[in-house]
Design an enzyme around this catalytic site. Structure first.
Site, PDB file in Angstrom:
ATOM      1  N   ASP A   1     -54.195  -8.526  18.801  1.00  0.00           N
ATOM      2  CA  ASP A   1     -53.539  -9.109  19.971  1.00  0.00           C
ATOM      3  C   ASP A   1     -54.599  -9.797  20.829  1.00  0.00           C
ATOM      4  O   ASP A   1     -55.697  -9.292  21.024  1.00  0.00           O
ATOM      5  CB  ASP A   1     -52.817  -8.025  20.776  1.00  0.00           C
ATOM      6  CG  ASP A   1     -51.828  -8.617  21.766  1.00  0.00           C
ATOM      7  OD1 ASP A   1     -50.613  -8.461  21.560  1.00  0.00           O
ATOM      8  OD2 ASP A   1     -52.276  -9.247  22.763  1.00  0.00           O
ATOM      9  N   ILE A   2     -54.239 -10.964  21.368  1.00  0.00           N
ATOM     10  CA  ILE A   2     -55.189 -11.749  22.152  1.00  0.00           C
ATOM     11  C   ILE A   2     -55.487 -11.100  23.518  1.00  0.00           C
ATOM     12  O   ILE A   2     -56.530 -11.390  24.115  1.00  0.00           O
ATOM     13  CB  ILE A   2     -54.648 -13.193  22.335  1.00  0.00           C
ATOM     14  CG1 ILE A   2     -55.779 -14.164  22.627  1.00  0.00           C
ATOM     15  CG2 ILE A   2     -53.555 -13.254  23.392  1.00  0.00           C
ATOM     16  CD1 ILE A   2     -55.366 -15.631  22.501  1.00  0.00           C
TER      17      ILE A   2
ATOM     18  N   HIS B   1     -42.589  -9.053  15.694  1.00  0.00           N
ATOM     19  CA  HIS B   1     -43.918  -8.451  15.639  1.00  0.00           C
ATOM     20  C   HIS B   1     -43.811  -7.006  16.083  1.00  0.00           C
ATOM     21  O   HIS B   1     -43.105  -6.699  17.035  1.00  0.00           O
ATOM     22  CB  HIS B   1     -44.932  -9.209  16.501  1.00  0.00           C
ATOM     23  CG  HIS B   1     -44.473  -9.481  17.898  1.00  0.00           C
ATOM     24  ND1 HIS B   1     -43.548 -10.451  18.193  1.00  0.00           N
ATOM     25  CD2 HIS B   1     -44.797  -8.906  19.067  1.00  0.00           C
ATOM     26  CE1 HIS B   1     -43.322 -10.481  19.494  1.00  0.00           C
ATOM     27  NE2 HIS B   1     -44.064  -9.544  20.057  1.00  0.00           N
TER      28      HIS B   1
ATOM     29  N   GLN C   1     -39.197  -9.529  25.162  1.00  0.00           N
ATOM     30  CA  GLN C   1     -39.906 -10.123  24.027  1.00  0.00           C
ATOM     31  C   GLN C   1     -40.385 -11.512  24.437  1.00  0.00           C
ATOM     32  O   GLN C   1     -39.581 -12.362  24.813  1.00  0.00           O
ATOM     33  CB  GLN C   1     -38.962 -10.227  22.826  1.00  0.00           C
ATOM     34  CG  GLN C   1     -39.618 -10.819  21.588  1.00  0.00           C
ATOM     35  CD  GLN C   1     -38.639 -10.926  20.409  1.00  0.00           C
ATOM     36  OE1 GLN C   1     -37.442 -10.718  20.572  1.00  0.00           O
ATOM     37  NE2 GLN C   1     -39.168 -11.252  19.243  1.00  0.00           N
TER      38      GLN C   1
ATOM     39  N   HIS D   1     -46.171  -4.078  17.597  1.00  0.00           N
ATOM     40  CA  HIS D   1     -47.470  -3.767  18.201  1.00  0.00           C
ATOM     41  C   HIS D   1     -47.893  -2.387  17.686  1.00  0.00           C
ATOM     42  O   HIS D   1     -47.118  -1.432  17.785  1.00  0.00           O
ATOM     43  CB  HIS D   1     -47.363  -3.648  19.722  1.00  0.00           C
ATOM     44  CG  HIS D   1     -46.894  -4.877  20.440  1.00  0.00           C
ATOM     45  ND1 HIS D   1     -47.731  -5.648  21.220  1.00  0.00           N
ATOM     46  CD2 HIS D   1     -45.674  -5.461  20.534  1.00  0.00           C
ATOM     47  CE1 HIS D   1     -47.041  -6.642  21.769  1.00  0.00           C
ATOM     48  NE2 HIS D   1     -45.786  -6.555  21.365  1.00  0.00           N
TER      49      HIS D   1
ATOM     50  N   ASN E   1     -40.524  -5.214  20.631  1.00  0.00           N
ATOM     51  CA  ASN E   1     -39.662  -5.729  21.694  1.00  0.00           C
ATOM     52  C   ASN E   1     -38.663  -6.729  21.111  1.00  0.00           C
ATOM     53  O   ASN E   1     -38.981  -7.463  20.173  1.00  0.00           O
ATOM     54  CB  ASN E   1     -40.503  -6.411  22.771  1.00  0.00           C
ATOM     55  CG  ASN E   1     -41.447  -5.435  23.466  1.00  0.00           C
ATOM     56  OD1 ASN E   1     -41.046  -4.320  23.766  1.00  0.00           O
ATOM     57  ND2 ASN E   1     -42.675  -5.849  23.713  1.00  0.00           N
TER      58      ASN E   1
HETATM   59  P1  AMP Z   1     -44.070  -9.403  23.140  1.00  0.00           P
HETATM   60  O1  AMP Z   1     -43.930  -9.259  24.626  1.00  0.00           O
HETATM   61  O2  AMP Z   1     -43.693  -8.154  22.415  1.00  0.00           O
HETATM   62  O3  AMP Z   1     -43.373 -10.635  22.606  1.00  0.00           O
HETATM   63  O4  AMP Z   1     -45.614  -9.546  22.878  1.00  0.00           O
HETATM   64  C1  AMP Z   1     -46.263 -10.743  22.558  1.00  0.00           C
HETATM   65  C2  AMP Z   1     -47.722 -10.408  22.345  1.00  0.00           C
HETATM   66  O5  AMP Z   1     -48.337 -11.520  21.726  1.00  0.00           O
HETATM   67  C3  AMP Z   1     -48.502 -10.124  23.632  1.00  0.00           C
HETATM   68  O6  AMP Z   1     -49.082  -8.822  23.553  1.00  0.00           O
HETATM   69  C4  AMP Z   1     -49.569 -11.225  23.664  1.00  0.00           C
HETATM   70  O7  AMP Z   1     -50.803 -10.780  24.187  1.00  0.00           O
HETATM   71  C5  AMP Z   1     -49.661 -11.599  22.194  1.00  0.00           C
HETATM   72  N1  AMP Z   1     -50.132 -12.960  21.910  1.00  0.00           N
HETATM   73  C6  AMP Z   1     -49.684 -14.106  22.457  1.00  0.00           C
HETATM   74  N2  AMP Z   1     -50.331 -15.162  21.918  1.00  0.00           N
HETATM   75  C7  AMP Z   1     -51.196 -14.654  21.005  1.00  0.00           C
HETATM   76  C8  AMP Z   1     -52.149 -15.228  20.105  1.00  0.00           C
HETATM   77  N3  AMP Z   1     -52.355 -16.550  20.038  1.00  0.00           N
HETATM   78  N4  AMP Z   1     -52.857 -14.390  19.307  1.00  0.00           N
HETATM   79  C9  AMP Z   1     -52.663 -13.065  19.357  1.00  0.00           C
HETATM   80  N5  AMP Z   1     -51.781 -12.460  20.175  1.00  0.00           N
HETATM   81  C10 AMP Z   1     -51.061 -13.244  20.986  1.00  0.00           C
END
Ligand code: AMP
Length: 127
Positions: A35-36, A110, A104, A112, A97
């Site tokens: 995760d970023i 995805h 989400q 986590h 989510n």
């Molecule tokens: P969600 O709220 O479950 O949709 O979580 C989306 C997740 O994607 C968050 O934890 C972000 O930090 C992560 N995210 C968004 N863009 C990137 C990216 N380019 N690379 C890795 N993780 C990302």
């Protein structure tokens, strides 16, 4: 109403190689990457390569091969992290989510995997 998949979401771009990611492991049907904005010492996202919006979409419509690949990969990552409680690890949390109430952000399934610290209560309690 069937799911409409937006192929401009950021994880679709990662799968097409249009933006970089820190890959943990890739299989025939799945990709895991860091995760970023990590919320724990270990924060890994696991996505299917297929165009699935969220967990129920995947669980109901993916092929057996995709589901097996994805589920086993989540297990393998937990094993590789050494967090399996049954093997003496300290445990972890899986979060998937979905939709607006699930908050989400990215409309590509995805999970986590969070580990490496005590993660606190599952949800913030509303007063
Ligand atoms: P969600 O709220 O479950 O949709 O979580 C989306 C997740 O994607 C968050 O934890 C972000 O930090 C992560 N995210 C968004 N863009 C990137 C990216 N380019 N690379 C890795 N993780 C990302």
């Amino acid at each position: 109403m069937p799911y409409a998949y937006d192929d401009q979401n950021i994880f679709a771009k990662i799968l097409r190689g249009e933006i970089p990611n820190k890959t943990v492991v890739e299989t025939e049907h799945s990709l895991a990457f860091h995760d970023i904005a990590p919320q724990a010492p270990d924060h890994i996202l696991v996505i299917p390569k297929g165009a699935y919006v969220c967990y129920d979409h995947f669980a109901l419509e993916a092929s057996d091969a995709e589901i097996l690949d994805y589920t086993r990969l989540i297990g393998k990552i937990c094993a590789d992290l050494g967090v399996q409680p049954g093997e003496g690890g300290d445990g972890f949390r899986l979060i998937a989510n979905a939709g607006p109430h699930g908050v989400q952000e990215v409309p590509h399934l995805h999970v986590h995997i969070l580990a490496g610290r005590v993660l606190g209560p599952m949800l913030t309690r509303l007063r």
